[in-house]
Design an enzyme around this catalytic site. Sequence first.
Site: not given
Ligand SMILES: CCCCCCCCCCCCC[C@@H](O)CC(=O)SCCNC(=O)CCNC(=O)[C@H](O)C(C)(C)COP(=O)(O)OP(=O)(O)OC[C@H]1O[C@@H](n2cnc3c(N)ncnc32)[C@H](O)[C@@H]1OP(=O)(O)O
Length: 242
Positions: A164, A171
Amino acid sequence: MASGEEDGTVEEKETNNKKRTKGAIATAWLTFYNIAMTAGWLVLAVAMVRYYLQKGTHKGLYRNIARTLKFFQTFALLEVGHCAIGIVRTSVIVTGVQVCSRIFMVWFVTNSIRQIQNEESVILFVVVWTITEITRYSFYTFNLLNHLPYFIKWARYNMFIVMYPLGVIGELLTIHASLPYVRRSGMYSLRLPNKYNVSFDYYYFLIIAMLSYIPLFPQLYFHMLRQRRRVLHGEIVVDKEE
Ligand SMILES: CCCCCCCCCCCCC[C@@H](O)CC(=O)SCCNC(=O)CCNC(=O)[C@H](O)C(C)(C)COP(=O)(O)OP(=O)(O)OC[C@H]1O[C@@H](n2cnc3c(N)ncnc32)[C@H](O)[C@@H]1OP(=O)(O)O
């Protein structure tokens, strides 16, 4: 012993059947979606490695993968829809900020300003996104299929700790590199006087976008740290939004 459903009224049984059908359709769709996204990001990874091995430089790499990157990153907008209709248990706001900031980076920064496409910072965030997304979508896929290898779960909830910040650095450096070109060209800007009587300066918008990482990124990072504690250590974590 009769189950609750067997004891229930016809209406209750119908509701349960509807829930089951909706659950099955949603699961089938999510499985398809996650497999497609894993495949898409894998194609991107292979294309990048092949390009680098053949050319021996990162110059021209972005142009080579731009279409695939734009397609799969834009497709991720569906994830905001998944949260909104409640088929995944994730916050619409957290997902919306993550997906929209990526789409902004791809379309309105890297794709729009050709002069910055060969910057090392572009390669940094594209490589980091690719590794992250292959892990994330394969985690969701195996999880839905109830065959989740521990190393994928471990990778999903540990790699982000380093990835992250690295992605954010890539970015921010990319937006920073674009500033002189945006200022010189006046792109996406609206100067007065004009018939709408509105002025907009994309250069300052980009500076505000960079500053907005300060309050927004920690929230995404801490959200992931809470998810990590919940999934890897079984802690019950209450999100403020929930
Ligand atoms: C318009 C002008 C814009 C101006 C700019 C604004 C700046 C804002 C700052 C933003 C910075 C972002 C920087 C970023 O782009 C850099 C990077 O990404 S670098 C690479 C590293 N990145 C990461 O590791 C990404 C981490 N983020 C994420 O994973 C997701 O985006 C996030 C939404 C944060 C994930 O969170 P989530 O709550 O979904 O976590 P989980 O994965 O644990 O999921 C929770 C539960 O939902 C189920 N789930 C979710 N998605 C799916 C799917 N596609 N299919 C099936 N199930 C899904 C998951 O299984 C969990 O279920 P349960 O609770 O039952 O376990």
